[in-house]
Structures are given as structure tokens and as C-alpha cells.
Design an enzyme around this catalytic site. Structure first.
Site, PDB file in Angstrom:
ATOM      1  N   LYS A 189      39.019  46.259  39.662  1.00  0.00           N
ATOM      2  CA  LYS A 189      39.768  45.304  40.475  1.00  0.00           C
ATOM      3  C   LYS A 189      41.275  45.525  40.389  1.00  0.00           C
ATOM      4  O   LYS A 189      42.004  45.280  41.370  1.00  0.00           O
ATOM      5  CB  LYS A 189      39.407  43.876  40.060  1.00  0.00           C
ATOM      6  CG  LYS A 189      37.978  43.477  40.397  1.00  0.00           C
ATOM      7  CD  LYS A 189      37.629  42.101  39.852  1.00  0.00           C
ATOM      8  CE  LYS A 189      36.286  41.582  40.368  1.00  0.00           C
ATOM      9  NZ  LYS A 189      35.133  42.388  39.915  1.00  0.00           N
ATOM     10  N   SER A 235      34.582  45.693  36.308  1.00  0.00           N
ATOM     11  CA  SER A 235      35.610  44.868  36.946  1.00  0.00           C
ATOM     12  C   SER A 235      37.046  45.294  36.648  1.00  0.00           C
ATOM     13  O   SER A 235      37.974  44.757  37.259  1.00  0.00           O
ATOM     14  CB  SER A 235      35.417  43.397  36.579  1.00  0.00           C
ATOM     15  OG  SER A 235      34.310  42.864  37.278  1.00  0.00           O
ATOM     16  N   TYR A 242      34.611  33.220  40.528  1.00  0.00           N
ATOM     17  CA  TYR A 242      34.651  34.665  40.286  1.00  0.00           C
ATOM     18  C   TYR A 242      33.459  35.349  40.942  1.00  0.00           C
ATOM     19  O   TYR A 242      32.318  34.907  40.765  1.00  0.00           O
ATOM     20  CB  TYR A 242      34.644  34.930  38.783  1.00  0.00           C
ATOM     21  CG  TYR A 242      34.853  36.373  38.424  1.00  0.00           C
ATOM     22  CD1 TYR A 242      35.982  37.066  38.857  1.00  0.00           C
ATOM     23  CD2 TYR A 242      33.916  37.042  37.651  1.00  0.00           C
ATOM     24  CE1 TYR A 242      36.172  38.390  38.526  1.00  0.00           C
ATOM     25  CE2 TYR A 242      34.107  38.371  37.303  1.00  0.00           C
ATOM     26  CZ  TYR A 242      35.236  39.039  37.753  1.00  0.00           C
ATOM     27  OH  TYR A 242      35.421  40.351  37.426  1.00  0.00           O
TER      28      TYR A 242
END
Length: 387
Positions: A63, A60, A171
Site C-alpha cells: 500500500k 499490505s 480497513y
């Protein structure tokens, strides 16, 4: 100070983490990098000394890269963050809200009351979730795996929404969809966009959605912690090129390369090879959204992640794809710091008030492993000691 920071990393490895690469940066240059432990099949001292250049799965942390190129699209007039995202990518307009999931796997959905926008994707208010944090998504994922699809990554995105877009923070796979939007409006692979618009200006040489041969040779082995606390290598063999570029989780990179991106956000948006973002874009993007609650992440897959709650007892908010700590962390980061993390315990923060950003990285599951959480906290305390 560097002796204490080095010691915090070495102590964490001695405490049961296979290896760690960590570093800090100012707005202009890397100020510290240290690697400890063995990234995999490293046996000689010379190779071990070069382990700061270890290639990691960012998960992640990807991101932050996708957020950057999406904001570039907005700056260039290619993307209206508040327009329906289906105008750029029709497939996202087909997603509906989950109303019921039966024991036999059948689902009932309804159309959402409003369209998903790119801003909602950035803010994680789209309604999309992750199967590791939601038992309904986990059940749907198990059914997908049994289907034997030849397009598993694409299938993983075609999931129902857990709530109407814009309703609350959840999320999930929002940034994967945003990566597809960026690729659509640029007319290029997301990897090409990242190479040209981030890696080039920032001088990154080891960041890609493709695990190139030169990167594979330096890549770390992913480990899992067993229930008895011992470690075992995970059987993972990433392909040289992915099914498609997952903007929320698919990048491989190194700590020095990630520090180069953090410098863009720590400073005014510039990089040695040219401007990456306009200063006013960053100033808007780092502000938390009033009234948006960032909720703890309850595990639905204990082998992959533990329950995760960042900074319990402190006020937090969500900015443009970053967690914001709205209070000073005692002995650590200042109020307004941006941060997030990747699944294999790759952590970073961007403290614009103090002028420091940092990365602490390993490749170990589950996420929020207690030894990793303690190691990151000790590293942060050492970075801020005397500041």
C-alpha cells in the site's frame, strides 16, 4: 547500538520465529541491516549470509508503494483525489452498500448516498473491507471460492460496501481499487508504473508484482503457526505473473528495497535517481485526518490473523494510507510517526521527527503472532536506546 539491535533480532529467532530480516535507514542511507534464521532451503553459510537480500511477500506494505504512485498521478494532474473514482474506473461506481446477508448467501444492497473518491480509498473510508476482518465478507469469500471462478482476484474486489463512502474508517481492499485507477490513468500496468516511477529513481532491483526467476530463487518460505505453537511451511506457490497487479497486497520485495522507499517519505521526497514526490505533497500526506477513528481489527479468520490493535491506550489517527501515532511511544517512536504492516508480519515505521525509518520482516502467519509482536517491540526499543 547495533549490537543491541542485532541481539533483539537473534533473540526473536531463538524464541520461535523462522527467520527475520530487519533494517534501519536515515533520510540519506541505510544504516543497519541484519538477517537471522533460515529463509527456506538455505543450507550453506555463504547463502545464509546473503539472506538480507531475501525476497518477501509484502502483503499490505504494498500500500505504501501504491499510495506513492497515486500521489504522483495527482501531482501530474492525472487524478483528482476528490472527484468520483468512477470517472477514472467505471467499475467502482457499480459497488453498492450491503443491507442484508441471508444464511443462504443471498444479499440485499442499495446504492451509496455518495460516490467513492480516490481520497476515500487512501483514507480507508470507502466502505470496502477484508474478509479476514469481517464475518460477512468471510461468508461471501467462502461462497466465491466454491464457485470455481477463473478470475478469483478480480472477484475478490467486487464486494459490497459495509457502509456509505466517507462515513468511517474500515480497513480493506481500497488500495487494490486505487491501483487499478493508477493503471487506468497512466495507461500502463501498475507494475510498470512502480518500476519506472519508484524502483528506477530509488535504485530498487528486487521489487515487482511478478515473482521473476531471479527473485523466486531468493524468496522466503511462508510459515504458519499451528494451534500447538509449532511451525509448518504453508503450501503457497505464487505464479510468475499475477492475474492483475493488486495495489493493496501484491508486491514482492526485499528489506533494503523497502528501506529505499521509506527514505523518500522520511526526507523531502527525493531519491538518488530523481525526485519521487514533491516535498509539499509529503507534508500534506503525513497529517492525520481529524476525527477519523482507527478501530481495532477483529479477526474473522484466526488461522490468518489474530485480533490486531496497534498501540492500545495511545492516541492514533490515519493519514494518507498510514497509521499515525499521535503520542510518543515510551522507549520508541515519536509522535507523528507513520507506520503499517503486511499480513505475514512485515512491519515498518517512518519517524520523521527522529530521522529514522525501519523495517522488521518475516513470513509467518497468523498476523499479529505474539512472538512477532514481541520481536518488533524489542527491535524498536533497541533502535531507540540512547536516542
Amino acid at each position: 547500538m547495533h549490537d543491541d539491535v542485532t541481539r533483539s533480532i537473534d533473540d526473536a529467532v531463538a524464541g520461535g520465529i523462522p527467520f527475520i530480516v530487519a533494517g534501519t535507514t536515515s533520510a540519506s542511507e541505510t544504516t543497519f541491516v541484519h538477517a537471522a534464521g533460515r529463509r527456506g532451503a538455505v543450507t550453506d553459510d555463504a547463502a545464509e549470509a546473503a539472506a538480507s537480500d531475501t525476497v518477501l511477500g509484502l502483503y499490505s506494505v504494498t500500500k505504501a508503494f501504491t499510495t506513492t504512485v497515486a500521489l504522483q498521478c495527482a501531482e501530474d494532474g492525472l487524478l483528482d483525489l476528490d472527484a468520483p473514482a468512477r470517472e477514472y474506473l467505471p467499475a467502482i461506481g457499480e459497488l453498492e452498500v450491503l443491507e442484508q446477508l441471508d444464511d443462504d448467501g443471498r444479499i440485499r444492497t442499495r446504492p451509496p448516498v455518495r460516490d467513492i473518491t480516490s481520497r476515500m480509498l487512501l483514507m480507508h473510508t470507502s466502505g470496502l473491507a477484508y474478509d479476514m476482518f469481517d464475518p460477512r465478507y468471510a461468508a461471501l469469500a467462502r461462497a466465491r471460492r466454491r464457485s470455481g471462478s477463473t478470475t478469483p482476484l478480480a472477484d475478490s474486489l467486487r464486494t459490497p460496501l459495509l457502509h456509505d463512502p466517507g462515513e468511517r474508517w474500515t480497513y480493506g481492499t481500497s488500495l487494490d481499487w486505487l491501483g487499478l485507477i493508477v493503471a487506468a490513468v497512466r495507461g500502463q500496468r501498475l507494475d510498470t508504473v512502480v518500476q519506472e516511477r519508484i524502483c528506477g529513481p530509488c535504485g530498487m532491483t528486487s521489487t515487482s508484482f511478478d515473482l521473476r526467476p531471479d527473485m523466486r530463487a531468493r524468496s522466503a518460505v511462508l510459515h504458519r503457526r499451528r494451534l500447538d505453537g509449532t511451525l509448518a511451511p504453508a503450501i503457497v506457490e505464487p505464479p510468475e505473473a499475477p492475474e492483475f497487479d493488486m495495489g493493496g497486497q501484491g508486491l514482492f520485495s526485499t528489506v533494503p528495497d523497502v528501506l529505499a522507499l521509506l527514505r523518500v517519505w522520511l526526507g523531502d521526497g527525493s531519491a538518488p535517481g530523481g525526485r519521487v514526490l514533491q516535498e509539499k505533497t509529503i507534508e500534506r500526506a503525513v497529517r492525520g485526518m481529524p476525527g477519523l477513528e482507527v478501530t481495532p481489527l477483529a479477526s474473522a479468520a484466526p488461522g490468518v490473523t489474530r485480533d490486531a490493535e496497534f498501540f492500545p491506550g495511545l492516541r492514533t489517527s490515519w493519514a494518507t494510507s498510514f497509521l499515525v501515532t499521535d503520542e510518543d511511544v515510551p522507549g520508541g517512536r515519536r509522535a507523528g510517526t507513520l507506520s503499517w504492516a503486511g499480513l505475514a508480519n512485515v512491519h515498518y515505521w517512518i519517524d520523521r521527527r527522529s530521522g529514522v525509518a525501519a523495517v522488521w520482516a518475516t513470513q509467518l502467519l497468523p498476523f499479529f503472532d505474539p512472538a512477532c509482536a514481541a520481536g518488533v517491540a524489542a527491535f524498536e526499543r533497541a533502535v531507540y536506546a540512547g536516542r
